[in-house]
Scaffold this motif. Structure first.
Motif, PDB file in Angstrom:
ATOM      1  N   LEU A 373      -2.871  59.327   7.145  1.00 39.54           N
ATOM      2  CA  LEU A 373      -2.932  58.223   8.099  1.00 39.54           C
ATOM      3  C   LEU A 373      -3.213  58.737   9.503  1.00 39.54           C
ATOM      4  O   LEU A 373      -2.904  59.880   9.830  1.00 39.54           O
ATOM      5  N   PRO A 374      -3.784  57.898  10.364  1.00 40.85           N
ATOM      6  CA  PRO A 374      -3.926  58.265  11.776  1.00 40.85           C
ATOM      7  C   PRO A 374      -2.545  58.597  12.355  1.00 40.85           C
ATOM      8  O   PRO A 374      -1.536  58.008  11.946  1.00 40.85           O
ATOM      9  N   SER A 375      -2.504  59.510  13.288  1.00 39.16           N
ATOM     10  CA  SER A 375      -1.239  59.979  13.843  1.00 39.16           C
ATOM     11  C   SER A 375      -0.399  58.833  14.400  1.00 39.16           C
ATOM     12  O   SER A 375       0.816  58.788  14.195  1.00 39.16           O
ATOM     13  N   SER A 376      -1.044  57.902  15.095  1.00 41.84           N
ATOM     14  CA  SER A 376      -0.299  56.798  15.705  1.00 41.84           C
ATOM     15  C   SER A 376       0.369  55.927  14.640  1.00 41.84           C
ATOM     16  O   SER A 376       1.512  55.486  14.808  1.00 41.84           O
ATOM     17  N   LEU A 377      -0.342  55.674  13.532  1.00 41.35           N
ATOM     18  CA  LEU A 377       0.233  54.867  12.459  1.00 41.35           C
ATOM     19  C   LEU A 377       1.336  55.634  11.738  1.00 41.35           C
ATOM     20  O   LEU A 377       2.369  55.064  11.365  1.00 41.35           O
ATOM     21  N   PHE A 380       4.307  55.394  13.862  1.00 38.72           N
ATOM     22  CA  PHE A 380       4.818  54.026  13.834  1.00 38.72           C
ATOM     23  C   PHE A 380       5.702  53.815  12.606  1.00 38.72           C
ATOM     24  O   PHE A 380       6.787  53.227  12.691  1.00 38.72           O
ATOM     25  N   LEU A 381       5.263  54.331  11.472  1.00 41.33           N
ATOM     26  CA  LEU A 381       6.047  54.193  10.249  1.00 41.33           C
ATOM     27  C   LEU A 381       7.356  54.974  10.321  1.00 41.33           C
ATOM     28  O   LEU A 381       8.334  54.617   9.661  1.00 41.33           O
ATOM     29  N   LEU A 382       7.361  56.019  11.123  1.00 41.20           N
ATOM     30  CA  LEU A 382       8.571  56.811  11.304  1.00 41.20           C
ATOM     31  C   LEU A 382       9.418  56.316  12.470  1.00 41.20           C
ATOM     32  O   LEU A 382      10.264  57.049  13.007  1.00 41.20           O
ATOM     33  N   LEU A 383       9.193  55.086  12.882  1.00 39.64           N
ATOM     34  CA  LEU A 383      10.014  54.414  13.904  1.00 39.64           C
ATOM     35  C   LEU A 383       9.865  55.041  15.287  1.00 39.64           C
ATOM     36  O   LEU A 383      10.854  55.329  15.984  1.00 39.64           O
ATOM     37  N   SER A 384       8.633  55.278  15.700  1.00 35.34           N
ATOM     38  CA  SER A 384       8.393  55.785  17.048  1.00 35.34           C
ATOM     39  C   SER A 384       8.914  54.799  18.089  1.00 35.34           C
ATOM     40  O   SER A 384       9.013  53.583  17.827  1.00 35.34           O
ATOM     41  N   PHE A 385       9.249  55.297  19.255  1.00 35.02           N
ATOM     42  CA  PHE A 385       9.851  54.475  20.307  1.00 35.02           C
ATOM     43  C   PHE A 385       8.773  53.812  21.158  1.00 35.02           C
ATOM     44  O   PHE A 385       7.823  54.449  21.588  1.00 35.02           O
TER      45      PHE A 385
END
Length: 390
Positions: A373-377, A380-385
């Motif tokens: 997956l793209p880094s941002s996604l 996001f799935l890992l609950l980024s702030f």
């Protein structure tokens, strides 16, 4: 000759200040050298040759040449104990070469190696081991080994040295702690986080049991969460620490971090909470979230990551009343977005995240890298702030 008490202020000052000329004058070949100097008040008692922490190497050498008893310990510690405590490598070397016993036990039950508690004492520790000190000897009361002491004080070089000399990774002290438990249990300021992480990393990579329980059934993960040690928590989880196991008190690692989050803001407790959730921690009962909000509202990112682990949360007017006005004013965007959840559903993007996390429960961190997956996604799935809730 039996040691006698010295009350001569001039002699005491000469010894305490390391005045070699005065020491040579007072301690000639015919002078009694094994004197006891009793200080008043809370000061330590010193013997005339107990100069390791305070006076000069030359004075120490002069007294030893005049026949000072190298293992004399009227105050409970020998000169070697004092030298190691003060990290005086030169004095340690001289004392050992003069026959000082590296295994001598102080009145408090410590061998000199147990007193190597500062980064500067690494050379002292090396000298002691070269002269026969036992790396696995334990203190008499606490039952600490040198590795326990080094781990508790965050001493990377000492830990490495003791491991090379065969220090026992699973030795337990009086509280049932292994050296890894001791390192994880030690509270420390944020600036010391890296030191303690590297100590724990060395212990874990050398084979330390990441689930070793102390007498209260607290594991390293429980203890690291009490100290909000995010990197240590991630290290332990990456090496298989049990995320949901309970201590005797009934606390899981998640309970421990939420209890201290408000007092450990400099340690970034939200990183610990996120790591636990991403490794499968049981979530807080939704009905208890308002209680967590009251205790942890000064750490809005802790609240954010908890809320984002649910697809929906019932937010009422009581939630707004639970957060002090000064906290809301400090983080207006976040708390406005939180309180508004009572009138609107979560975004479709968030619901999709929750669905995927639920589907991959227990396998999230193993599967995600394989999805490319793209880094941002991925984050996001890992609950980024994001400091706001959608």
């Amino acid at each position: 000759m039996e040691p006698i008490e010295c009350r001569d202020v001039l002699v005491q000052n000469a010894l305490f200040t390391g005045d070699l000329e005065a020491v040579q004058k007072h301690f000639t070949e015919s002078a009694a050298v094994n004197l006891i100097i009793e200080s008043k008040g809370d000061e330590l008692r010193w013997t005339s040759r107990k100069l390791a922490g305070r006076a000069s190497l030359d004075c120490l050498r002069h007294l030893l040449l005049r026949g000072a008893a190298v293992d004399f310990a009227p105050g409970g510690k020998t000169a070697l104990h004092e030298a190691c405590a003060a990290a005086r490598t030169d004095c340690v070397r001289l004392l050992l070469s003069s026959g000082a016993d590296p295994k001598t036990v102080s009145e408090a039950g410590h061998q000199p190696l147990h007193l190597c508690k500062s980064p500067a004492s690494i050379q002292c520790a090396k000298l002691l081991l070269e002269h026969g000190a036992s790396v696995n000897s334990q203190t008499e009361e606490e039952e600490d080994t040198a590795l326990h002491v080094a781990a508790r004080h965050g001493l990377e070089e000492h830990v490495q040295l003791f491991l090379r000399h065969g220090a026992g990774l699973e030795a337990k002290n009086e509280e049932g702690q292994t050296p890894l438990n001791a390192a994880c249990a030690q509270a420390h300021p944020p600036q010391d986080t890296e030191r303690y992480y590297h100590v724990c990393q060395q212990l874990v990579q050398s084979g330390a049991d990441v689930d070793a329980a102390d007498r209260d059934q607290q594991r390293p993960l429980h203890l690291a969460c009490k100290n909000a040690s995010a990197r240590v928590v991630e290290l332990l989880l990456a090496h298989g620490a049990s995320v949901n196991i309970m201590s005797y008190s009934g606390n899981t690692a998640m309970h421990n971090i939420l209890q201290v989050a408000a007092y450990k803001l400099g340690h970034r407790p939200e990183l610990v909470v996120r790591a636990l959730l991403n490794h499968g921690s049981i979530r807080i009962w939704p009905g208890a979230l308002i209680k967590v909000l009251r205790y942890c509202c000064s750490s809005p990112r802790t609240i954010e990551v908890l809320i984002n682990s649910y697809d929906r949360v019932r937010v009422t007017d009581e939630w707004a009343e639970a957060v002090p006005a000064e906290i809301v004013q400090k983080h207006p965007d976040f708390y406005e977005s939180l309180f508004s959840l009572g009138q609107r559903p979560r975004s479709l993007q968030h619901l999709a995240r929750c669905a995927l996390r639920s589907y991959l429960e227990g396998r999230l961190l193993q599967v995600l890298p394989k999805l490319h997956l793209p880094s941002s996604l991925h984050q996001f799935l890992l609950l980024s702030f994001e400091d706001v809730l959608y």
